[in-house]
Scaffold this motif. Structure first.
Motif, short mmCIF file in Angstrom:
data_model
loop_
_atom_site.label_atom_id
_atom_site.label_comp_id
_atom_site.label_asym_id
_atom_site.label_seq_id
_atom_site.Cartn_x
_atom_site.Cartn_y
_atom_site.Cartn_z
N PRO A 99 7.39 9.32 9.88
CA PRO A 99 8.31 9.09 10.84
C PRO A 99 7.75 8.01 12.07
O PRO A 99 8.79 6.65 12.01
N SER A 100 6.56 7.77 12.35
CA SER A 100 5.90 7.35 13.48
C SER A 100 5.71 6.13 11.96
O SER A 100 5.50 4.89 12.47
N LEU A 101 5.51 5.83 11.05
CA LEU A 101 4.80 5.16 10.21
C LEU A 101 5.81 4.30 9.97
O LEU A 101 6.31 2.58 10.10
N MET A 102 7.56 5.12 9.37
CA MET A 102 8.96 4.36 10.24
C MET A 102 9.27 3.61 10.58
O MET A 102 9.53 2.48 10.46
N ALA A 103 8.54 4.46 11.53
CA ALA A 103 8.88 2.91 12.52
C ALA A 103 8.56 2.31 12.98
O ALA A 103 9.13 0.98 13.76
N ALA A 104 7.55 1.80 12.65
CA ALA A 104 6.02 0.61 12.39
C ALA A 104 7.51 -0.17 12.21
O ALA A 104 6.49 -1.03 12.79
N VAL A 105 7.53 0.31 10.42
CA VAL A 105 7.37 -0.95 9.59
C VAL A 105 9.51 -1.33 10.25
O VAL A 105 9.70 -2.36 10.40
N GLU A 106 10.13 -0.53 11.34
CA GLU A 106 11.06 -0.83 11.14
C GLU A 106 11.07 -1.84 12.59
O GLU A 106 12.17 -2.89 12.36
N ALA A 107 10.36 -1.14 13.01
CA ALA A 107 10.54 -2.33 14.86
C ALA A 107 9.92 -3.68 14.23
O ALA A 107 9.54 -4.05 15.41
N GLY A 108 8.81 -4.27 12.96
CA GLY A 108 8.36 -5.00 13.31
C GLY A 108 7.17 -5.22 14.03
O GLY A 108 6.37 -6.10 14.63
N SER A 109 6.58 -4.25 14.46
CA SER A 109 5.37 -3.83 15.17
C SER A 109 4.41 -4.75 14.48
O SER A 109 4.14 -5.10 13.60
N SER A 110 3.55 -4.86 15.59
CA SER A 110 1.82 -5.17 15.29
C SER A 110 1.51 -4.83 13.86
O SER A 110 0.64 -4.49 13.50
N ASP A 111 2.12 -2.99 13.83
CA ASP A 111 1.02 -2.01 12.80
C ASP A 111 2.08 -2.18 11.19
O ASP A 111 2.70 -1.48 10.85
N VAL A 112 2.81 -3.46 11.30
CA VAL A 112 3.95 -2.80 10.76
C VAL A 112 3.21 -3.47 8.83
O VAL A 112 4.04 -2.01 8.13
N CYS A 113 2.16 -3.91 8.89
CA CYS A 113 1.60 -4.26 7.30
C CYS A 113 0.78 -2.51 7.37
O CYS A 113 0.98 -2.05 6.16
N LEU A 114 -0.19 -2.14 8.44
CA LEU A 114 -0.70 -0.77 8.40
C LEU A 114 0.35 -0.10 8.02
O LEU A 114 0.28 1.68 7.10
N GLY A 115 1.59 0.09 8.42
CA GLY A 115 2.70 1.26 7.81
C GLY A 115 3.18 1.31 6.97
O GLY A 115 3.26 2.00 5.89
N ALA A 116 3.09 -0.38 6.61
CA ALA A 116 3.65 -0.13 4.89
C ALA A 116 2.96 0.00 3.92
O ALA A 116 3.44 0.10 2.99
N VAL A 117 1.27 -0.68 4.16
CA VAL A 117 0.37 0.11 3.12
C VAL A 117 0.49 1.39 2.83
O VAL A 117 0.39 1.98 2.02
N ALA A 118 0.42 2.27 4.51
CA ALA A 118 0.09 3.98 4.23
C ALA A 118 0.88 3.98 3.36
O ALA A 118 0.97 5.35 2.32
N LEU A 119 2.28 4.47 3.34
CA LEU A 119 3.10 4.46 3.12
C LEU A 119 3.85 3.73 1.76
O LEU A 119 4.19 4.91 0.94
N SER A 120 3.62 3.19 1.29
CA SER A 120 3.27 2.84 -0.21
C SER A 120 2.65 3.35 -0.93
O SER A 120 2.38 3.71 -2.06
N ASP A 121 1.29 3.66 -0.39
CA ASP A 121 -0.11 3.62 -0.68
C ASP A 121 -0.14 5.62 -1.54
O ASP A 121 -0.43 5.90 -2.09
N ALA A 122 0.57 6.20 -0.70
CA ALA A 122 1.24 7.33 -0.56
C ALA A 122 2.95 7.75 -1.55
O ALA A 122 2.98 9.19 -1.73
N GLY A 123 3.27 6.52 -1.65
CA GLY A 123 4.53 6.40 -2.66
C GLY A 123 5.46 7.23 -2.07
O GLY A 123 6.08 7.90 -2.47
N VAL A 124 5.64 6.82 -0.71
CA VAL A 124 6.82 7.55 0.34
C VAL A 124 7.86 6.04 0.33
O VAL A 124 8.28 5.65 0.68
N SER A 125 8.93 6.19 -0.93
CA SER A 125 9.55 6.27 -1.64
C SER A 125 10.41 5.40 -1.19
O SER A 125 11.88 4.04 -0.08
N GLU A 126 11.10 6.27 0.08
CA GLU A 126 12.14 6.41 1.54
C GLU A 126 11.67 4.92 2.61
O GLU A 126 12.74 4.68 3.20
N ALA A 127 10.51 4.60 2.13
CA ALA A 127 10.15 3.43 3.03
C ALA A 127 11.22 2.00 2.45
O ALA A 127 10.68 1.30 3.25
N ALA A 128 11.14 1.92 1.38
CA ALA A 128 11.19 0.65 0.72
C ALA A 128 12.49 -0.21 1.15
O ALA A 128 12.23 -1.00 1.59
#
Length: 190
Positions: A99-128
């Motif tokens: 949920p925090s990683l999804m929020a980081a991507v949603e909010a466009g925070s400074s951690d947007v890439c960290l969140g997006a890469v972690a979620l995609s590396d783990a195959g969390v398709s809901e993050a697309a």
């Protein structure tokens, strides 16, 4: 007694002739392992200057780290530490921090890439969808962010929507735009 001496003694007791000593040695070693991973987790909390280096290596402790990392994730007031622990947890197979990683991507925070890469590396398709929205909100001049977000979509095997393709059509220079829009521009980790 010094930790090294205690561990060494327990390791020697693993080869003892009595069952009781061997079982006790296993219990002692498990306790020492718990103490060690807790200290590693505390270093993640306290050593902000090398947090990224700890994150890269924390997986070496495997599932033993999940409990201490979940404690940090739930207790910290430091948003950056929460994201870092969420990334480490996801790498270890725990979805606690998603949920925090999804929020980081949603909010466009400074951690947007960290969140997006972690979620995609783990195959969390809901993050697309969230990653796609982040692409649409990103500055076209921010090459690093665009590259990480588009690469994350490719790793999720998510085709670029017409809206994303239209948005990326404004990226300059042309070679970078074509790289983002081309499936051959996929991240090499895929």
């Amino acid at each position: 007694m010094e930790p090294v001496i205690r561990v060494d003694g327990a390791l020697k007791d693993l080869k003892a002739s009595t069952v009781e000593l061997r079982v006790q040695a296993i219990e002692e070693l498990a306790t020492y392992c718990s103490e060690i991973v807790e200290q590693v987790a505390q270093s993640l909390e306290s050593q902000e200057d090398i947090r990224h280096l700890i994150l890269e290596r924390i997986g070496n402790f495997g599932s033993l780290m999940i409990g201490p990392l979940e404690r940090i994730y739930h207790e910290t007031q430091d948003d950056r530490l929460r994201i870092t622990s969420a990334v480490a947890l996801l790498r270890l197979g725990s979805t606690t921090g998603v949920p925090s990683l999804m929020a980081a991507v949603e909010a466009g925070s400074s951690d947007v890439c960290l969140g997006a890469v972690a979620l995609s590396d783990a195959g969390v398709s809901e993050a697309a969808e969230s990653i796609e929205r982040a692409v649409l909100a990103a500055e076209l001049e921010d090459a690093k962010t665009l590259e990480c977000l588009v690469s994350s979509l490719w790793r999720l095997k998510s085709p670029l929507s017409d809206r994303v393709r239209h948005r990326l059509s404004g990226v300059e220079p042309k070679w970078f735009r074509e790289s983002l829009l081309s499936e051959t521009g996929r991240d090499v980790r895929s």
